[in-house]
Design a protein around this motif. Structure first.
Motif, PDB file in Angstrom:
ATOM      1  N   ARG A   1      -3.609   3.563   3.083  1.00 57.38           N
ATOM      2  CA  ARG A   1      -3.367   4.475   1.956  1.00 57.38           C
ATOM      3  C   ARG A   1      -4.651   4.693   1.162  1.00 57.38           C
ATOM      4  O   ARG A   1      -4.962   5.811   0.757  1.00 57.38           O
ATOM      5  CB  ARG A   1      -2.265   3.926   1.049  1.00 57.38           C
ATOM      6  CG  ARG A   1      -0.858   4.181   1.547  1.00 57.38           C
ATOM      7  CD  ARG A   1       0.171   3.937   0.455  1.00 57.38           C
ATOM      8  NE  ARG A   1       0.151   2.561  -0.018  1.00 57.38           N
ATOM      9  CZ  ARG A   1       0.950   1.602   0.423  1.00 57.38           C
ATOM     10  NH1 ARG A   1       1.837   1.871   1.374  1.00 57.38           N
ATOM     11  NH2 ARG A   1       0.866   0.373  -0.060  1.00 57.38           N
ATOM     12  N   ASP A   2      -5.382   3.614   0.954  1.00 51.82           N
ATOM     13  CA  ASP A   2      -6.639   3.748   0.220  1.00 51.82           C
ATOM     14  C   ASP A   2      -7.636   4.605   0.991  1.00 51.82           C
ATOM     15  O   ASP A   2      -8.281   5.489   0.427  1.00 51.82           O
ATOM     16  CB  ASP A   2      -7.235   2.365  -0.055  1.00 51.82           C
ATOM     17  CG  ASP A   2      -8.584   2.437  -0.729  1.00 51.82           C
ATOM     18  OD1 ASP A   2      -8.626   2.724  -1.939  1.00 51.82           O
ATOM     19  OD2 ASP A   2      -9.608   2.219  -0.042  1.00 51.82           O
ATOM     20  N   ALA A   3      -7.757   4.351   2.285  1.00 50.42           N
ATOM     21  CA  ALA A   3      -8.731   5.088   3.101  1.00 50.42           C
ATOM     22  C   ALA A   3      -8.423   6.579   3.147  1.00 50.42           C
ATOM     23  O   ALA A   3      -9.331   7.418   3.139  1.00 50.42           O
ATOM     24  CB  ALA A   3      -8.760   4.510   4.511  1.00 50.42           C
ATOM     25  N   LYS A   4      -7.140   6.912   3.163  1.00 50.63           N
ATOM     26  CA  LYS A   4      -6.731   8.313   3.297  1.00 50.63           C
ATOM     27  C   LYS A   4      -6.365   8.961   1.963  1.00 50.63           C
ATOM     28  O   LYS A   4      -6.058  10.152   1.916  1.00 50.63           O
ATOM     29  CB  LYS A   4      -5.543   8.407   4.245  1.00 50.63           C
ATOM     30  CG  LYS A   4      -5.856   7.913   5.655  1.00 50.63           C
ATOM     31  CD  LYS A   4      -4.611   7.898   6.527  1.00 50.63           C
ATOM     32  CE  LYS A   4      -4.911   7.331   7.915  1.00 50.63           C
ATOM     33  NZ  LYS A   4      -3.675   7.253   8.759  1.00 50.63           N
ATOM     34  N   GLY A   5      -6.386   8.180   0.892  1.00 52.39           N
ATOM     35  CA  GLY A   5      -6.021   8.739  -0.410  1.00 52.39           C
ATOM     36  C   GLY A   5      -4.557   9.138  -0.484  1.00 52.39           C
ATOM     37  O   GLY A   5      -4.209  10.118  -1.143  1.00 52.39           O
TER      38      GLY A   5
ATOM     39  N   SER B   1     -12.142   7.486  -7.027  1.00 56.87           N
ATOM     40  CA  SER B   1     -12.795   6.409  -6.289  1.00 56.87           C
ATOM     41  C   SER B   1     -11.931   5.158  -6.202  1.00 56.87           C
ATOM     42  O   SER B   1     -12.088   4.345  -5.291  1.00 56.87           O
ATOM     43  CB  SER B   1     -14.137   6.064  -6.949  1.00 56.87           C
ATOM     44  OG  SER B   1     -13.941   5.668  -8.294  1.00 56.87           O
ATOM     45  N   GLY B   2     -11.022   4.969  -7.149  1.00 58.49           N
ATOM     46  CA  GLY B   2     -10.157   3.800  -7.157  1.00 58.49           C
ATOM     47  C   GLY B   2      -8.707   4.180  -7.386  1.00 58.49           C
ATOM     48  O   GLY B   2      -8.404   5.330  -7.712  1.00 58.49           O
ATOM     49  N   PHE B   3      -7.810   3.209  -7.199  1.00 60.69           N
ATOM     50  CA  PHE B   3      -6.368   3.482  -7.326  1.00 60.69           C
ATOM     51  C   PHE B   3      -5.986   4.730  -6.531  1.00 60.69           C
ATOM     52  O   PHE B   3      -5.264   5.604  -7.015  1.00 60.69           O
ATOM     53  CB  PHE B   3      -5.974   3.637  -8.799  1.00 60.69           C
ATOM     54  CG  PHE B   3      -6.015   2.360  -9.567  1.00 60.69           C
ATOM     55  CD1 PHE B   3      -5.087   1.353  -9.338  1.00 60.69           C
ATOM     56  CD2 PHE B   3      -7.003   2.147 -10.517  1.00 60.69           C
ATOM     57  CE1 PHE B   3      -5.134   0.158 -10.044  1.00 60.69           C
ATOM     58  CE2 PHE B   3      -7.057   0.954 -11.227  1.00 60.69           C
ATOM     59  CZ  PHE B   3      -6.123  -0.043 -10.994  1.00 60.69           C
ATOM     60  N   ARG B   4      -6.464   4.780  -5.305  1.00 57.56           N
ATOM     61  CA  ARG B   4      -6.306   5.999  -4.514  1.00 57.56           C
ATOM     62  C   ARG B   4      -4.892   6.188  -3.986  1.00 57.56           C
ATOM     63  O   ARG B   4      -4.548   7.249  -3.487  1.00 57.56           O
ATOM     64  CB  ARG B   4      -7.315   5.997  -3.351  1.00 57.56           C
ATOM     65  CG  ARG B   4      -8.761   5.943  -3.848  1.00 57.56           C
ATOM     66  CD  ARG B   4      -9.750   6.164  -2.731  1.00 57.56           C
ATOM     67  NE  ARG B   4      -9.663   7.527  -2.232  1.00 57.56           N
ATOM     68  CZ  ARG B   4      -9.895   7.867  -0.966  1.00 57.56           C
ATOM     69  NH1 ARG B   4     -10.172   6.911  -0.075  1.00 57.56           N
ATOM     70  NH2 ARG B   4      -9.828   9.116  -0.587  1.00 57.56           N
ATOM     71  N   SER B   5      -4.043   5.152  -4.105  1.00 62.80           N
ATOM     72  CA  SER B   5      -2.641   5.322  -3.705  1.00 62.80           C
ATOM     73  C   SER B   5      -1.721   5.463  -4.908  1.00 62.80           C
ATOM     74  O   SER B   5      -0.505   5.424  -4.771  1.00 62.80           O
ATOM     75  CB  SER B   5      -2.195   4.142  -2.837  1.00 62.80           C
ATOM     76  OG  SER B   5      -2.329   2.915  -3.530  1.00 62.80           O
ATOM     77  N   ALA B   6      -2.314   5.646  -6.101  1.00 59.49           N
ATOM     78  CA  ALA B   6      -1.515   5.799  -7.326  1.00 59.49           C
ATOM     79  C   ALA B   6      -1.112   7.240  -7.580  1.00 59.49           C
ATOM     80  O   ALA B   6      -0.433   7.524  -8.570  1.00 59.49           O
ATOM     81  CB  ALA B   6      -2.274   5.254  -8.527  1.00 59.49           C
ATOM     82  N   GLY B   7      -1.527   8.156  -6.720  1.00 60.41           N
ATOM     83  CA  GLY B   7      -1.097   9.549  -6.842  1.00 60.41           C
ATOM     84  C   GLY B   7      -1.620  10.242  -8.077  1.00 60.41           C
ATOM     85  O   GLY B   7      -0.866  10.930  -8.780  1.00 60.41           O
TER      86      GLY B   7
END
Length: 397
Positions: free
Chosen positions: A40-44, A206-212
């Protein structure tokens, strides 16, 4: 090797809450959240709605909602300890962040005390069938908001843009702060995703990339009058909401800090240099000691803030202990993640160690719920002001 809370001083209440959280949510986190955190982080990619719905079915999204609204009524200490344990059990820092935010929005709507809002929003949100988000920032100060509400017929027309909405990509309802064009006072509306003129745009972060994270665009959005949630002093409402968020925002981070210290130590135990584990070297032991001190200091001030909230002692608009807890946690979390990377050297760049992800995520909380530099100013100004009025300016009223 550390197990559970052996790393920290025993606390019967916190141990009990942590054990309950592991028992109730551990399997869900290990099956639905943790295995997909890296991708999820890698793909946003956002944490899926199905996962949050499952969290609702397990009772997580109602635990800290007021009992009068059908929630579990957990007090700040119990809720914070639960979020800490969740942060410990998963490396996806977005999950405890999103859970605490969803519950905070649900609770804010419930506290209005209106039956219609209870039926339409609160109950579905507690079940995970509906998700709420906090839409505030639009790139201006609170006294000159560019997002506006203009009376029209039996409702209002909303125009403007909210630049960064955490959890907005998977949200159904937005607690939205806008400026009244007649009075310049801030109002709070409940804007629904399906309202005509609502557009959500993905924001690369750049961070919390799966937080939408996304931006919310409002183009002549017509909102009926009954969705006016706060009809005056929306700024005060935002201050109370954000002040309450500060102590809970950091709970998952503290759990993650525990996990970083433990995983780093385990890896060092297995790394042999000159025929000895790295943990036998005093310079390594000293560094681990500093990490432990950072962790314990952070947990101490976090739980002090939560206990003040439990006892009703916290200032609802700006609590200095809560603000200091947020500040200390983010600074120490960044230090612990960076230290773990230095201790492990090249090992830390392997994908099994998500410390670089932790660094990116923790950096994202530097401006969240009160920017670090502004908290320094606000706390310093408070100390200076109180110094001129009383003999012991650091004592709390």
């Amino acid at each position: 090797m550390f197990h559970g809370r052996c790393l920290i001083a025993p606390d019967t209440e916190l141990d009990r809450v942590a054990a309950e959280a592991r028992s109730r949510y551990g399997s869900f986190l290990s099956a639905a959240i943790e295995p997909f955190a890296r991708d999820r982080d890698a793909k946003g990619m956002s944490i899926p709605r199905d996962a949050m719905r499952s969290a609702g079915e397990l009772g997580l999204l109602r635990m800290a909602v007021p009992e009068g609204a059908g929630g579990g009524g957990a007090d700040p200490v119990a809720w914070g300890a639960t979020l800490e344990e969740i942060g410990y059990l998963t490396s996806d820092n977005s999950f405890p962040l999103l859970v605490s935010l969803r519950v905070a929005v649900t609770s804010a709507i419930a506290e209005i005390g209106r039956g219609d809002l209870q039926e339409r929003y609160v109950r579905p949100m507690m079940a995970g069938e509906r998700a709420g988000a906090f839409a505030y920032t639009d790139g201006t100060d609170a006294f000159s908001f560019a997002t506006t509400a203009e009376p029209s017929g039996d409702g209002f027309v909303l125009r403007g843009e909210k630049l960064l909405v955490t959890g907005g990509a998977t949200a159904d309802t937005f607690m939205t702060y806008v400026r009244d064009t007649r009075t310049s006072d801030l109002l709070v509306f409940l804007v629904d995703r399906e309202d005509a003129g609502v557009e959500l745009r993905h924001v690369e972060v750049s961070g919390f990339r799966s937080a939408g994270l996304c931006s919310l665009h409002l183009e002549d959005v017509r909102v009926p009058a009954h969705r006016l949630m706060v009809a005056a002093d929306g700024l005060g409402h935002a201050q109370r909401f954000l002040n309450g968020r500060r102590a809970l925002l950091i709970c998952g981070v503290v759990g993650r800090m525990r996990a970083i210290v433990e995983s780093c130590t385990r890896a060092l135990c297995k790394t042999i240099r000159y025929g000895q584990p790295l943990t036998d070297f005093q310079n390594v032991q000293a560094t681990l000691g500093r990490m432990y001190i950072d962790l314990e200091v952070t947990r101490a001030i976090m739980y002090r803030a939560l206990h003040r909230a439990r006892k009703g002692e916290a200032d609802p608009l700006f609590d200095p202990v809560t603000s200091a807890a947020k500040y200390v946690t983010i600074e120490r979390a960044l230090a612990i993640a960076a230290t773990a990377m230095r201790l492990l050297g090249g090992q830390a760049f392997r994908r099994e160690f998500p410390y670089e992800r932790d660094l990116r995520d923790f950096t994202g909380l530097v401006p969240g719920a009160g920017a670090q530099d502004l908290l320094e100013i606000n706390l310093g100004e408070r100390v200076a002001r109180r110094c001129s009025h009383r003999e012991n300016p650091l004592e709390e009223a």
